[in-house]
Design a protein around this motif. Structure first.
Motif, PDB file in Angstrom:
ATOM      1  N   TYR A   1       0.830  -1.205   0.000  1.00 15.03           N
ATOM      2  CA  TYR A   1       0.000   0.000   0.000  1.00 15.03           C
ATOM      3  C   TYR A   1       0.873   1.267   0.000  1.00 15.03           C
TER       4      TYR A   1
ATOM      5  N   GLU B   1       1.549   4.344  -3.034  1.00 12.26           N
ATOM      6  CA  GLU B   1       1.498   5.795  -2.831  1.00 12.26           C
ATOM      7  C   GLU B   1       2.799   6.454  -3.288  1.00 12.26           C
TER       8      GLU B   1
ATOM      9  N   VAL C   1      -0.375   4.095   5.756  1.00 17.00           N
ATOM     10  CA  VAL C   1      -1.721   4.131   5.168  1.00 17.00           C
ATOM     11  C   VAL C   1      -2.717   3.825   6.280  1.00 17.00           C
TER      12      VAL C   1
ATOM     13  N   SER D   1      -6.799   5.162   2.999  1.00 20.24           N
ATOM     14  CA  SER D   1      -6.688   4.007   2.104  1.00 20.24           C
ATOM     15  C   SER D   1      -7.351   4.307   0.761  1.00 20.24           C
TER      16      SER D   1
ATOM     17  N   ARG E   1      -6.985  10.884   1.195  1.00 22.75           N
ATOM     18  CA  ARG E   1      -6.846   9.900   0.115  1.00 22.75           C
ATOM     19  C   ARG E   1      -6.115  10.519  -1.072  1.00 22.75           C
TER      20      ARG E   1
END
Length: 424
Positions: free
Chosen positions: A11, A15, A29, A73, A407
């Motif tokens: 995750y 990003e 995250v 997330s 986000r």
């Protein structure tokens, strides 16, 4: 031979792909509703005073003070990046078993004669070049050993290339003696305690136990692990995952709700999501469960939680029929005067669509309903999610949807959220 390819801090890595300024810096995250930390990269994990799964409101100041960048997330982005990684893997093997969103087994049968360490390194470089996601690669004759090799590729300091191959008896024994019981894939906490009580503290000692003891104490699952650690393949790669037996979703509202209408709209939206998935896997559900709950962590609110399960007259995946049933169930559960935090739906008793039998005492669904569902899926696939939807879903999503204050843009799936690059 089998390779396990596992993305590093997936995750957080997704990003960082679109934020190169964050490479080498701590990134975390957050869970749904920005509740707690659910993923962190190596730099963030090194900060031991920021524990995982700690409520964010308790540590937010620490995150900011230590230069940690945090994101809500963004599962749309993660799912699409995962698909890109899997597509690269399919260039290296005709058989890929997608084990989870961030790891896959691939079949390397017939490649035993080449330098597998070099091949693993080539896989790593291709994935990073095409997606920007760093991965570790473990290669071994069985799935359990491949999983162990992957762990070694990431945890042993000498593995700078993050590739580890177990292709000899000497390397197998070395890996088993390095791995603690908790490092063995498939052995949970209960069996870990049992094995330690037997004086077994690493994978090698586990493989020296009598097979009869393992079979009696740990069933056929433990026996399979024991055999695979000894180099005997027991688990074949499965390219076609089995259809899900139960599908559900339950998300907290961004704020507590008292209005039944808003709760119904959220419930209808969730039904829409899971019925789309059901139609994708060509299956139908026999039972529908709906539940509501207040926030039991609140010291000031009255508390209430309840659920109801509906037996459907005929198994179905029809969005509109299931929304109707869900709203009836919800109205039977709802009590005024409470501030609700979550509504959830679950479909179970799932069978293949072609096995659905009619009901003598129920009128079968009009054919137009099936055509309508197909048209719904076609339009949403062609023009984007939620282009068309049931009126029961409403248009007040912002009043009940999750909090996702931080986000990142959905760079890969939304035209209006594409990354903008400016020339100097």
């Amino acid at each position: 031979m089998i390779a396990l390819v596992d993305c590093n801090s997936f995750y957080a890595s997704c990003e960082q792909v679109f934020r190169p300024d964050l490479r080498g810096k701590p990134v975390v995250v957050l869970s749904n509703n920005d509740g707690c930390v659910i993923a962190a990269n190596a730099q963030a994990k090194a900060m031991t005073h920021i524990p995982m799964f700690e409520p964010v409101f308790k540590i937010k100041n620490d995150l900011i003070k230590n230069g940690v960048t945090f994101f809500s997330s963004n599962y749309t982005l993660y799912g699409e990046m995962s698909q890109r990684v899997m597509n690269v893997l399919r260039e290296f093997s005709p058989l890929v078993e997608v084990y989870s969103i961030d790891e896959s087994f691939i079949d390397l049968t017939g490649l035993e004669h080449i330098n597998l360490e070099t091949y693993g390194s080539t896989i790593r470089q291709a994935i990073y070049r095409n997606t920007g996601i760093p991965v570790g690669v473990g290669i071994a004759p069985t799935k359990v050993l491949a999983k162990l090799a992957n762990r070694i590729s990431k945890k042993r300091n000498e593995n700078k290339l993050q590739v580890h191959v177990i292709d000899s008896e000497e390397k197998r024994i070395d890996a088993l003696k390095w791995a603690g019981i908790k490092d063995i894939w498939g052995i949970g906490k209960k069996h870990e305690i049992r094995l330690k009580n037997e004086g077994v503290h690493n994978a090698y000692e586990f493989t020296q136990l009598p097979l009869a003891w393992v079979r009696k104490q740990m069933t056929v699952v433990g026996e399979r692990i024991w055999r695979e650690l000894r180099g005997e393949p027991c688990q074949a790669l499965d390219e076609n995952p089995k259809p899900k037996k139960g599908i559900g979703t339950a998300k907290s509202f961004g704020k507590k709700l008292e209005d039944l209408g808003l709760i119904e709209e959220a419930c209808s939206y969730y039904i829409t999501e899971i019925t789309e998935l059901m139609r994708t896997q060509k299956s139908c559900a026999s039972f529908l469960q709906v539940f509501v709950t207040t926030n039991f962590h609140s010291a000031t609110d009255k508390q209430y939680s309840n659920s109801v399960t509906v037996t459907l007259p005929v198994p179905t995946n029809n969005t509109f029929l299931l929304i109707t049933e869900a709203r009836k169930a919800l109205r039977s559960l709802y009590k005024a005067g409470y501030r609700y935090k979550k509504v959830g739906v679950c479909l179970s008793g799932i069978i293949p669509q072609e096995y659905v039998q009619g009901n003598l005492f129920e009128q079968s669904l009009p054919v137009n309903n099936e055509k309508l569902s197909k048209m719904l899926d076609f339009l949403n696939c062609k023009y984007g999610k939620s282009t068309v939807f049931s009126a029961a879903v409403g248009t007040r999503v912002e009043k009940w949807e999750l909090i996702k204050q931080d986000r990142s843009p959905r760079y890969t799936t939304q035209w209006d959220e594409l990354l903008v690059v400016k020339a100097p």
